[in-house]
Scaffold this active site. Structure first.
Site, short mmCIF file in Angstrom:
data_model
loop_
_atom_site.label_atom_id
_atom_site.label_comp_id
_atom_site.label_asym_id
_atom_site.label_seq_id
_atom_site.Cartn_x
_atom_site.Cartn_y
_atom_site.Cartn_z
N HIS A 165 0.86 -1.19 0.00
CA HIS A 165 0.00 0.00 0.00
C HIS A 165 0.89 1.23 0.00
O HIS A 165 2.08 1.16 0.29
CB HIS A 165 -0.95 0.02 1.21
CG HIS A 165 -0.27 -0.07 2.53
ND1 HIS A 165 0.15 1.04 3.24
CD2 HIS A 165 0.10 -1.14 3.27
CE1 HIS A 165 0.72 0.65 4.37
NE2 HIS A 165 0.71 -0.66 4.41
N HIS A 204 12.57 -4.56 4.57
CA HIS A 204 11.48 -3.62 4.83
C HIS A 204 11.74 -2.76 6.07
O HIS A 204 11.64 -1.53 6.02
CB HIS A 204 10.17 -4.41 4.99
CG HIS A 204 8.95 -3.57 5.14
ND1 HIS A 204 8.14 -3.26 4.07
CD2 HIS A 204 8.38 -2.98 6.22
CE1 HIS A 204 7.13 -2.52 4.49
NE2 HIS A 204 7.24 -2.34 5.80
N GLY A 215 0.89 -3.41 14.93
CA GLY A 215 0.08 -2.82 13.86
C GLY A 215 -1.17 -3.63 13.59
O GLY A 215 -2.27 -3.07 13.47
N ASP A 219 4.49 2.91 4.50
CA ASP A 219 5.30 2.29 3.46
C ASP A 219 5.80 3.30 2.43
O ASP A 219 6.82 3.06 1.77
CB ASP A 219 4.51 1.18 2.76
CG ASP A 219 4.50 -0.10 3.57
OD1 ASP A 219 5.00 -0.09 4.70
OD2 ASP A 219 3.97 -1.13 3.08
N ALA A 226 -1.44 17.10 4.93
CA ALA A 226 -1.39 18.36 4.20
C ALA A 226 -0.82 19.42 5.13
O ALA A 226 -1.32 19.61 6.24
CB ALA A 226 -2.78 18.75 3.74
N ARG A 264 -14.26 13.43 14.29
CA ARG A 264 -12.85 13.54 13.94
C ARG A 264 -12.36 14.98 14.07
O ARG A 264 -12.98 15.91 13.56
CB ARG A 264 -12.62 13.02 12.52
CG ARG A 264 -12.78 11.51 12.44
CD ARG A 264 -12.82 11.01 11.02
NE ARG A 264 -11.64 11.45 10.29
CZ ARG A 264 -11.52 11.28 8.97
NH1 ARG A 264 -12.48 10.71 8.28
NH2 ARG A 264 -10.42 11.68 8.36
N ASN A 312 -6.26 23.57 9.67
CA ASN A 312 -5.60 23.05 8.46
C ASN A 312 -5.93 21.58 8.30
O ASN A 312 -5.60 20.76 9.16
CB ASN A 312 -4.08 23.25 8.57
CG ASN A 312 -3.34 22.70 7.36
OD1 ASN A 312 -3.93 22.47 6.31
ND2 ASN A 312 -2.04 22.49 7.51
N THR A 313 -6.57 21.24 7.20
CA THR A 313 -6.84 19.84 6.88
C THR A 313 -6.55 19.60 5.41
O THR A 313 -6.37 20.55 4.65
CB THR A 313 -8.31 19.47 7.23
OG1 THR A 313 -8.49 18.05 7.09
CG2 THR A 313 -9.30 20.18 6.32
#
Length: 594
Positions: A12, A119, A173, A324, A413, A443, A520-521
């Protein structure tokens, strides 16, 4: 000239980066080009961009490095997946150890030797080599690489020693992702939703959550696999886990009850407890003041804040692209060091503005032939006027799409491809959540603050340019749009050296309002990748409820939108859908926890 390219793919967040003469000059995720969220294909678009940005050709590449060892990964896939994989023709191609090499040659046209970097070494290098530390302990935590899921290491000068690891299927994870799935959120995408939901609950199930995992002395731990089903089932958790908590799994998009909030609080607290225990062990093995972290779990900014405040280390560097995608940076850095230690810069990574940039002329080429020309205000001869006009719109309560300079690398961002607004307005958070981002109301949004005034408003004594830790809000201002229910915020500090135009906007807004902070988003709608180019920005602006778009030197106000607006939506929508279909047609869906 020495040119090192790093590639991550086939799991991913595929990405490419380029290091030229020891300096990181370009990096981008493939999803931004294809518009496929978490695109895992070979990053051919990002690769072409990196070459173009660096002013080199494929013939100039000294070495190309891939972020994992395919042979080791196949061994783990076979161990975990037999006989299911071999009996499924749609999945059988995934166990080919030559697949990465073949696709790099076919898709990128690179015909020389490819360097393969384990990895978790890629994760470790992405943190340590870009930290600016001469010496540090290294802690990497994610779902799974080849076999390792957690590693402990030490970096000194340009040498990295990973001296211990925890092996699959035992994984912090996957532990966190399992509860994410149980709570009805998407695995490997929505773990941050669990983190954001946690403050609404109480960790009343902490003891039960900790029963899912045996934490041993030292660096090791083991999942109690009777509660997990990701080794071959169709879901992350087993029926035993549902029985353990006495509740069925939440149906996605259904109501969030107090049980779900308390579960989120419990798994978040469990993660923090375990991480603090393991970093204490790491520090005891190799005492130092510096810690470097990477891997997807290192994007848990709440846990990062706890590690720094309550752990034994004085300084923490988390790779901004800790997932990743950042593995591409680490792989390229390892290859660079292998070819000569002095080739790689020792400077700390100061920013993530490593993606494509579009000039005012590029924007004009999109705006001028369209009906937007009649309502676009051109400030190319008056950059100070653009900043002032934008600050005034923000002070008036407008929501702004902010498209400036080079795109960010990584999931955040940070003032290049952002949606920004006044953080003092109580209605702003709900408005953006419901009408612009189209996402869950619980959120939180993050604040961007002038670095010179950060301590006046947040309990933080060091710069935090990447939104990678949370801290308490201590401002005398009421900041409801960026203050989470537990009085915390995920802060981005801004200075003039890394993003001057965004810094200037914060100064102008402060002069108007006495508030050096903006909400800020990321500039995207729910389920979409962050915008990359002007067409993406205009499309997102057109179909959302953003009030104004500030794109390089142009301001386009929604109140001034032309009568032919529907024509613009149709034209750009068809263009983007065509691009998405083409990308889907050329890409196999290989995502799996195997």
């Amino acid at each position: 000239m020495a040119v090192f390219v790093g590639i991550s793919a086939h799991y991913h967040d595929s990405a490419c980066c380029l290091i030229k003469d020891g300096h990181l000059v370009a990096a981008a995720e493939e999803e931004r080009f294809t518009r496929i969220k978490h695109d895992n294909g070979i990053p051919s678009n990002a690769f072409r961009y990196c070459l173009r940005e660096a002013g080199v050709t494929i013939a100039d590449v000294t070495s190309l490095a891939y972020y994992e060892n395919p042979a080791k990964k196949v061994a783990r896939q076979l161990w975990a997946g037999l006989p299911g994989i071999l009996n499924n023709p749609k999945q059988r191609f995934r166990i080919d150890p030559g697949r990465a090499q073949d696709e790099i040659r076919d898709c990128l046209g690179y015909d020389r030797e490819i360097e393969f970097v384990d990895h978790h070494l890629s994760h470790a290098a992405s943190a340590f080599y870009f930290s600016g530390f001469d010496e540090a302990d290294i802690f990497t935590v994610d779902g799974v690489g080849e076999w390792a899921t957690t590693t402990y290491g030490r970096g000194v000068d340009r040498k990295i020693d990973l001296f211990e690891e925890v092996s699959f299927p035992h994984s912090l994870g996957l532990f966190y992702s399992t509860i994410t799935a149980y709570l009805g959120f998407e695995v490997n995408d929505a773990e941050y939703k669990v983190m954001g939901l946690a403050p609404y609950g109480s960790p009343r199930y902490l003891d039960k959550v900790l029963q899912l995992i045996d934490c041993w002395d030292g660096g090791q731990y083991r999942l109690n696999m009777e509660y997990f089903d990701f080794l071959g089932g169709d879901r992350m958790y087993s029926d035993r886990l549902c029985e353990h908590f006495g509740e069925p799994p939440r149906v996605p998009e259904s109501e969030l009850t107090q049980f779900h909030k308390d579960m989120a609080a419990s798994v978040q607290r469990a993660l923090e407890v375990i991480l603090l225990d393991k970093v204490a062990y790491l520090h005891a093995r190799h005492p130092t003041e510096n810690l470097c972290m990477a891997g997807g779990v290192a994007l848990n900014c709440v846990a990062n804040g706890k590690v720094l405040r309550e752990g034994p280390f004085k300084r923490l560097f988390v790779q901004p692209a800790a997932s990743d995608a950042g593995g591409a940076l680490g792989a390229a850095a390892v290859a660079c060091v292998r070819h000569g230690e002095d080739r790689l810069s020792r400077e700390r990574q100061k920013h993530v503005y490593l993606g494509p940039k579009f000039s005012a002329r590029d924007v004009a080429r999109v705006v001028n032939p369209s009906p937007l020309k009649q309502c676009a205000l051109d400030y190319s001869e008056d950059p100070e006027g653009l900043i002032q006009a934008t600050a005034e719109r923000l002070a008036d309560g407008k929501v702004i799409g902010w498209f400036q300079g080079r795109m960010e690398f990584g999931p955040r961002a940070l003032g290049a491809r952002s949606i920004i607004a006044d953080p003092r307005r109580p209605e702003m958070r709900d408005r953006i959540n419901a009408l612009v981002k189209m996402r869950e109301a619980f959120r939180p949004f993050a604040p961007a603050v002038l670095e010179s005034k950060m301590a006046e408003h947040f309990e933080i004594d060091h710069s935090s340019p990447f939104m990678l830790e949370t801290c308490r809000v201590v401002s005398s201002l009421a900041l409801p749009a960026i203050t989470h229910v537990d009085q915390s915020a995920r802060v981005q500090t801004v200075n003039e050296h890394t993003n001057k135009r965004f810094h200037d906007l914060l100064i102008a807004f402060d002069k108007l309002t006495g508030c050096p902070i903006l909400l800020n988003t990321s500039f995207n709608l729910r389920g979409d990748a962050i915008v990359l180019e002007p067409n993406h920005a205009i499309w997102t602006f057109a179909i959302s409820n953003i009030d104004a778009l500030v794109m390089e030197d142009f301001i386009i106000d929604r109140t001034e939108r032309p009568e032919a607006w529907s024509e613009i939506i149709e034209m750009m929508g068809a263009r983007l859908k065509k691009k998405r279909r083409a990308a889907d047609a050329g890409r196999a869906n290989v995502y799996s926890f195997l």
